[in-house]
Design an enzyme around this catalytic site. Structure first.
Site, short mmCIF file in Angstrom:
data_model
loop_
_atom_site.label_atom_id
_atom_site.label_comp_id
_atom_site.label_asym_id
_atom_site.label_seq_id
_atom_site.Cartn_x
_atom_site.Cartn_y
_atom_site.Cartn_z
N CYS A 1 58.10 2.49 25.46
CA CYS A 1 58.85 3.64 25.99
C CYS A 1 58.31 4.99 25.53
CB CYS A 1 60.33 3.51 25.66
SG CYS A 1 61.11 2.15 26.55
N HIS B 1 65.48 11.94 40.27
CA HIS B 1 64.06 12.16 40.53
C HIS B 1 63.47 13.28 39.67
CE1 HIS B 1 64.86 9.41 43.79
NE2 HIS B 1 63.56 9.15 43.76
N GLU C 1 70.59 1.53 32.11
CA GLU C 1 69.22 1.90 32.47
C GLU C 1 68.42 0.72 33.01
OE1 GLU C 1 67.37 3.64 28.95
OE2 GLU C 1 66.43 1.74 28.49
#
Length: 149
Positions: free
Chosen positions: A25, A75, A136
């Site tokens: 990550c 986005h 998530e």
């Protein structure tokens, strides 16, 4: 009259990177987030009110969450503004990308804290934020509860 909890679900796509993290990550990547927003209140008892019987109109809750969270984060790529990722953020922004610089490491845990503060500011006085669940992945989520804070 009884207190009632109502929940509205939202979804948005967001990219991020965790600076200093020791796993995958640390790379820029994205998630299809799902946010469950639960508020608590007493249903409106005035039968002359067009929202009679509602704690809050789902549409009104949607307006708040869309304006404060979904429309902002959807986005977008989120970086901690206190990391070297600001150079990458500037490069992306200069190329027309939607970049958000935040005061925290953009983990689900920290995002859900941020979201709670943003939503609470816009709820009517008689409605309280009860909880948030920010998912998530299909198997990973962070939760915020007013009773814990």
């Amino acid at each position: 009259m009884s207190n009632i909890r109502i929940t509205k679900q939202f979804s948005f796509e967001t990219g991020h990177a965790l600076y200093g993290y020791d796993g995958k990550c640390k790379n820029v990547h994205g998630h299809s987030y799902r946010l469950d927003v639960t508020v608590i209140g007493t249903p409106i008892s005035d039968n002359t009110n067009v929202k009679f019987g509602m704690v809050i109109d789902f549409g009104d809750l949607k307006k708040i969450v869309k304006a404060e969270i979904v429309d902002v984060f959807d986005h977008a790529t989120v970086f901690n503004k206190n990391t070297p990722h600001v150079e990458l953020a500037k490069e992306l922004a200069d190329r027309g990308h939607n970049v958000l610089l935040v005061d925290y490491q953009p983990t689900s845990e920290m995002m859900v804290i941020d979201f709670a503060e943003k939503i609470k500011k816009h709820l009517p006085e008689n409605i309280k934020l009860h909880s948030l669940k920010l998912q998530e992945t299909a198997t990973s989520f962070a939760e915020w509860f007013a009773s814990d804070n």
